[in-house]
Design an enzyme around this catalytic site. Structure first.
Site, PDB file in Angstrom:
ATOM      1  N   ARG A 190     -57.380  11.069 -19.262  1.00 44.84           N
ATOM      2  CA  ARG A 190     -56.021  10.515 -19.168  1.00 44.84           C
ATOM      3  C   ARG A 190     -55.020  11.643 -18.923  1.00 44.84           C
ATOM      4  O   ARG A 190     -54.123  11.526 -18.091  1.00 44.84           O
ATOM      5  CB  ARG A 190     -55.672   9.746 -20.433  1.00 44.84           C
ATOM      6  CG  ARG A 190     -54.272   9.168 -20.427  1.00 44.84           C
ATOM      7  CD  ARG A 190     -53.973   8.402 -21.706  1.00 44.84           C
ATOM      8  NE  ARG A 190     -52.605   8.016 -21.778  1.00 44.84           N
ATOM      9  CZ  ARG A 190     -52.129   6.857 -21.360  1.00 44.84           C
ATOM     10  NH1 ARG A 190     -52.939   5.976 -20.847  1.00 44.84           N
ATOM     11  NH2 ARG A 190     -50.848   6.577 -21.465  1.00 44.84           N
ATOM     12  N   GLU A 204     -35.939  14.744  -1.609  1.00 40.98           N
ATOM     13  CA  GLU A 204     -34.649  14.836  -2.305  1.00 40.98           C
ATOM     14  C   GLU A 204     -34.023  16.219  -2.119  1.00 40.98           C
ATOM     15  O   GLU A 204     -34.388  17.179  -2.795  1.00 40.98           O
ATOM     16  CB  GLU A 204     -34.828  14.546  -3.802  1.00 40.98           C
ATOM     17  CG  GLU A 204     -35.410  13.191  -4.121  1.00 40.98           C
ATOM     18  CD  GLU A 204     -34.494  12.050  -3.728  1.00 40.98           C
ATOM     19  OE1 GLU A 204     -33.257  12.246  -3.688  1.00 40.98           O
ATOM     20  OE2 GLU A 204     -35.006  10.944  -3.457  1.00 40.98           O
ATOM     21  N   PHE A 236     -32.818  18.011  -5.270  1.00 43.67           N
ATOM     22  CA  PHE A 236     -33.901  18.601  -6.051  1.00 43.67           C
ATOM     23  C   PHE A 236     -34.331  19.930  -5.438  1.00 43.67           C
ATOM     24  O   PHE A 236     -34.581  20.905  -6.158  1.00 43.67           O
ATOM     25  CB  PHE A 236     -35.087  17.638  -6.151  1.00 43.67           C
ATOM     26  CG  PHE A 236     -36.190  18.117  -7.065  1.00 43.67           C
ATOM     27  CD1 PHE A 236     -36.023  18.091  -8.436  1.00 43.67           C
ATOM     28  CD2 PHE A 236     -37.382  18.595  -6.548  1.00 43.67           C
ATOM     29  CE1 PHE A 236     -37.032  18.535  -9.287  1.00 43.67           C
ATOM     30  CE2 PHE A 236     -38.396  19.039  -7.388  1.00 43.67           C
ATOM     31  CZ  PHE A 236     -38.209  19.010  -8.759  1.00 43.67           C
ATOM     32  N   GLU A 280     -31.863  22.584  -6.395  1.00 46.22           N
ATOM     33  CA  GLU A 280     -31.988  22.948  -7.806  1.00 46.22           C
ATOM     34  C   GLU A 280     -33.257  23.763  -8.057  1.00 46.22           C
ATOM     35  O   GLU A 280     -33.254  24.672  -8.893  1.00 46.22           O
ATOM     36  CB  GLU A 280     -31.929  21.690  -8.671  1.00 46.22           C
ATOM     37  CG  GLU A 280     -30.524  21.112  -8.676  1.00 46.22           C
ATOM     38  CD  GLU A 280     -30.450  19.627  -8.950  1.00 46.22           C
ATOM     39  OE1 GLU A 280     -31.506  18.981  -9.099  1.00 46.22           O
ATOM     40  OE2 GLU A 280     -29.322  19.102  -9.007  1.00 46.22           O
ATOM     41  N   GLU A 310     -32.570  15.578 -12.625  1.00 49.11           N
ATOM     42  CA  GLU A 310     -32.588  15.250 -11.192  1.00 49.11           C
ATOM     43  C   GLU A 310     -33.769  14.355 -10.851  1.00 49.11           C
ATOM     44  O   GLU A 310     -33.637  13.437 -10.029  1.00 49.11           O
ATOM     45  CB  GLU A 310     -32.620  16.525 -10.341  1.00 49.11           C
ATOM     46  CG  GLU A 310     -32.484  16.260  -8.856  1.00 49.11           C
ATOM     47  CD  GLU A 310     -31.167  15.592  -8.489  1.00 49.11           C
ATOM     48  OE1 GLU A 310     -31.212  14.551  -7.794  1.00 49.11           O
ATOM     49  OE2 GLU A 310     -30.102  16.093  -8.882  1.00 49.11           O
ATOM     50  N   SER A 346     -26.225  10.410 -11.437  1.00 53.97           N
ATOM     51  CA  SER A 346     -25.589  11.604 -10.894  1.00 53.97           C
ATOM     52  C   SER A 346     -24.757  12.316 -11.950  1.00 53.97           C
ATOM     53  O   SER A 346     -24.753  13.553 -12.040  1.00 53.97           O
ATOM     54  CB  SER A 346     -24.710  11.214  -9.703  1.00 53.97           C
ATOM     55  OG  SER A 346     -24.073  12.335  -9.151  1.00 53.97           O
TER      56      SER A 346
END
Length: 122
Positions: free
Chosen positions: A9, A28, A31, A34, A69, A98
């Site tokens: 798992r 994105e 992203f 960042e 984000e 945001s």
């Protein structure tokens, strides 16, 4: 169908997490920016921090921004999947996500600034 348990798992959860990070980086732009910021600040954190706690705060707040984000991107994906027509609640959900990222960036600036000031500046 039985669920996977134990170490398997954890293995599959890790694969799904990596898949999510790759998707965010691919789709994105915020992203990506960042991540680039983190790539610059991470090595700098070793120079700025004078203690392990300071280092954890410097890096942790940067990771918080990335986490926020990812959550914001997930909200946007779900809202976009639900439809393209204007909906006040959908817009609010996106704005709230945001805003969470924005506050994460403020926290990061405060932590970095505070630690730099406490350590006598650069």
């Amino acid at each position: 169908m039985s669920k996977v348990t134990g170490p398997a798992r954890f293995y599959y959860a890790t694969l799904y997490s990596i898949k999510g990070v790759k998707a965010a980086f691919r789709h994105e732009p915020a992203f990506q920016y960042e991540v680039y910021g983190f790539a610059m600040l991470f090595p700098l954190s070793f120079w700025v921090a004078q203690t392990a706690t300071q280092w954890a705060l410097l890096v942790g707040c940067c990771l918080l921004v990335l986490t926020l984000e990812l959550l914001n991107s997930a909200i946007e994906a779900v809202v976009d999947r639900a439809g393209t027509e204007f909906n006040e609640l959908a817009g609010r959900a996106k704005d709230l996500g945001s805003a969470a990222v924005f506050f994460g960036l403020i926290i990061t600036a405060m932590v970095w600034g505070g630690i730099i000031i406490d350590n006598g500046g650069l």
